[in-house]
Design a protein around this motif. Structure first.
Motif, short mmCIF file in Angstrom:
data_model
loop_
_atom_site.label_atom_id
_atom_site.label_comp_id
_atom_site.label_asym_id
_atom_site.label_seq_id
_atom_site.Cartn_x
_atom_site.Cartn_y
_atom_site.Cartn_z
N LYS A 4 -45.19 -13.00 4.76
CA LYS A 4 -45.52 -13.18 3.35
C LYS A 4 -44.48 -12.53 2.43
O LYS A 4 -44.46 -12.80 1.24
N LYS A 6 -40.50 -12.01 1.43
CA LYS A 6 -39.19 -12.63 1.62
C LYS A 6 -38.08 -11.92 0.88
O LYS A 6 -36.91 -12.32 0.96
N ALA A 7 -38.42 -10.87 0.11
CA ALA A 7 -37.39 -10.15 -0.64
C ALA A 7 -37.85 -8.72 -0.89
O ALA A 7 -39.04 -8.44 -1.00
N ASP A 99 -32.33 -14.04 6.50
CA ASP A 99 -32.86 -14.75 5.33
C ASP A 99 -33.57 -13.83 4.34
O ASP A 99 -33.90 -14.25 3.23
N GLN A 101 -33.98 -11.48 1.48
CA GLN A 101 -33.14 -11.17 0.33
C GLN A 101 -33.30 -9.71 -0.06
O GLN A 101 -34.42 -9.21 -0.23
N ILE A 149 -37.31 -12.18 -11.06
CA ILE A 149 -38.07 -13.17 -10.27
C ILE A 149 -37.54 -14.57 -10.50
O ILE A 149 -37.36 -15.36 -9.55
N ILE A 152 -33.99 -14.89 -8.66
CA ILE A 152 -33.95 -14.93 -7.20
C ILE A 152 -34.74 -16.12 -6.65
O ILE A 152 -34.55 -16.51 -5.50
N GLY A 153 -35.64 -16.68 -7.47
CA GLY A 153 -36.35 -17.88 -7.06
C GLY A 153 -37.40 -17.67 -5.98
O GLY A 153 -37.69 -18.59 -5.21
N ILE A 154 -37.99 -16.48 -5.92
CA ILE A 154 -39.03 -16.18 -4.93
C ILE A 154 -40.28 -15.75 -5.68
O ILE A 154 -40.20 -14.92 -6.60
N PRO A 155 -41.45 -16.29 -5.34
CA PRO A 155 -42.68 -15.89 -6.02
C PRO A 155 -42.91 -14.38 -5.92
O PRO A 155 -42.60 -13.78 -4.89
N GLN A 158 -44.35 -12.60 -2.87
CA GLN A 158 -43.55 -12.50 -1.66
C GLN A 158 -42.41 -11.48 -1.81
O GLN A 158 -41.47 -11.47 -1.03
N VAL A 159 -42.55 -10.62 -2.83
CA VAL A 159 -41.50 -9.65 -3.12
C VAL A 159 -42.06 -8.23 -3.05
O VAL A 159 -43.17 -7.96 -3.52
#
Length: 508
Positions: A4, A6-7, A99, A101, A149, A152-155, A158-159
């Motif tokens: 869940k 990604k960054a 992958d 970030q 946000i 970086i294009g990630i919801p 998920q950060v």
């Protein structure tokens, strides 16, 4: 890694970088703090002022020469050093998932940011760098978080954000980012949090167990004493099915570690089936220590049947237990007349042996008094402070749960039915790692909904340490002196088992 997330957003000062407040020699700390919490400083961080302009403004308002202020800024800047422990965590995170970030988001002037490029941070691993002086926004401005946000294009769900200021974490969480506050925590603690969030707990636990194979010693809490004992090793064997990682001393007196092909020739004497808690000479107790029904029961419940030829026939042991009773008809802990002791947890394990090997209530009335006592203790909650040999209520609840699940007698199941209620009463009660793992395992065995123990599970996950193992914890203790005994290996395999169960449940 938790899919869940990604960054990860890292702050610089107070997280990836540390500065020495003692390095500023020309200004008192209170004046530095006053400046750094002023609107002038915020304008500097937003890029609205240069360092020279900020120094002049501060000089006028504080009555201090601007050159002194600027020199103090330079001293603070020169004292910055890389937090090597967290820098290593950054490298591990990127190595574990290319992958993922990694992002820098810092309140810092453009001039200061250019200056820190000299520092040995793994800059190339970061996918984005956001300096407040360059973007014209600073934390905790919500617009700064939204800008990051969007870029970086990630919801935000998920950060993860790592920061040392509570107001920044509050703002991050308000827009949906998961915040990790480092203020007051050591780099080791922060690194542990991140490893536990992003690294696979099961593989890390397996590495820990194999690395320490044959050396999963127990420890006496509060004393610089480690001990070798059979009981924890038997439980580890049952939980993992791996005899290569444990050590044991069999009733014959022969010891083995990672030797599953050992040959022992027994004569059928019941003494060859009675196990002793101790592997080495007893510590902090009598030098002569008898075999006990708890370790013996656990041996027959844990060891694969293919190894039973190394021990006396279990029926001989059952007969020995059935006649080793006190004046109330309850089966006792020790196979020695001058140690008259009974224990709730031990009785649960004795009863499990009777049911496992065909001596249920209908066919063997000798277990009636022992069984009734266990049921009565459950109903009356006599376990809430632990018992003579077990330090936490979870020990009884775990072994009673195992009895409930394994017995094939409907009447006993009905009488033990309140075990679910008893477990729910313990949910979210603070305890050590091993007891917590026992509690969650019991809930899983009884199919109690995970929503009930979710917080406990989150706490257990967070306790995994840097080397992949869990803290020692304790569930049993010396009867006479009360000192607690725990085992990291046992805590680790049980914690890994309950987490693996949840992962498998999610995959279905």
């Amino acid at each position: 890694m938790d899919p869940k997330f990604k960054a990860i957003i890292f702050d610089l000062g107070g997280v990836l970088l540390d500065w020495d407040r003692q390095a500023v020699t020309n200004l008192p700390r209170s004046q530095m703090q006053t400046m750094m919490n002023s609107t002038l400083w915020f304008d500097l961080e937003r890029g609205r002022l240069t360092l020279q302009e900020a120094s002049e403004h501060f000089g006028k308002t504080m009555g201090i020469d601007a050159r002194t202020i600027q020199h103090s800024f330079e001293e603070a800047q020169q004292s910055l050093k890389v937090n090597t422990q967290l820098s290593q965590v950054v490298k591990e995170l990127k190595a574990s998932d290319e992958d993922l970030q990694l992002i820098v988001m810092s309140n810092i002037s453009q001039e200061h940011f250019r200056s820190i490029q000299r520092l040995d941070l793994p800059w190339s691993l970061f996918d984005f760098t956001f300096a407040s002086g360059a973007v014209g926004m600073r934390k905790p401005d919500l617009c700064f978080f939204r800008h990051v946000i969007d870029t970086i294009g990630i919801p935000p769900s998920q950060v993860v954000m790592v920061d040392d200021r509570v107001e920044n974490i509050c703002a991050a969480r308000s827009v949906g980012i998961h915040g990790v506050l480092t203020g007051g925590g050591s780099s080791i603690e922060v690194g542990q949090i991140l490893r536990n969030m992003f690294f696979d707990p099961i593989s890390r636990a397996d590495v820990y167990m194999k690395k320490n194979a044959g050396n999963h010693l127990s420890a006496v809490e509060g004393k610089d004493i480690v001990i070798r004992e059979n009981f924890s090793q038997l439980l580890i064997w049952e939980l993992t099915g791996d005899a290569e990682i444990i050590y044991l001393k069999w009733p014959s007196g022969k010891a083995h570690a990672a030797d599953t092909n050992m040959r022992i020739h027994l004569n059928g004497n019941v003494e060859d089936g009675l196990w002793n808690f101790w592997y080495d000479e007893p510590v902090l107790t009598t030098s002569e220590f008898p075999p006990d029904a708890d370790t013996t029961s656990t041996a027959y419940l844990s060891i694969p049947a293919s190894h039973f030829s190394k021990m006396a026939d279990v029926q001989l042991v059952i007969e020995k237990m059935a006649t080793n009773i006190d004046s109330d008809g309850i089966m006792q802990t020790y196979f020695q007349k001058d140690r008259p002791r009974t224990s709730l947890e031990v009785c649960c394990n004795i009863l499990r042996v009777f049911y496992r090997f065909g001596h249920g209530q209908d066919s063997d009335p000798r277990i009636t008094q022992t069984q009734e006592w266990v049921v009565q203790c459950l109903r009356n909650k006599s376990y809430v402070y632990g018992t003579r040999y077990y330090s936490v209520p979870e020990a009884f609840l775990y072994f009673a749960t195992r009895l409930y699940v394994e017995c094939n007698h409907e009447a006993l199941k009905r009488e033990l039915g309140s075990i679910k209620e008893a477990l729910l009463e313990r949910i979210n009660v603070p305890t050590n790692a091993l007891a917590l793992a026992l509690r969650i395992s019991s809930c899983q065995l009884l199919r109690i909904g995970r929503h009930c123990y979710k917080n406990d599970l989150d706490v257990l996950r967070s306790l995994q340490q840097e080397d992949g193992g869990w803290p020692t914890g304790h569930i049993y203790r010396y009867g006479k002196i009360g000192a607690y005994i725990g085992n990291r290996g046992l805590a680790t395999v049980l914690a890994a088992k309950v987490i693996r169960y949840e992962i498998e449940l999610d995959s279905k």
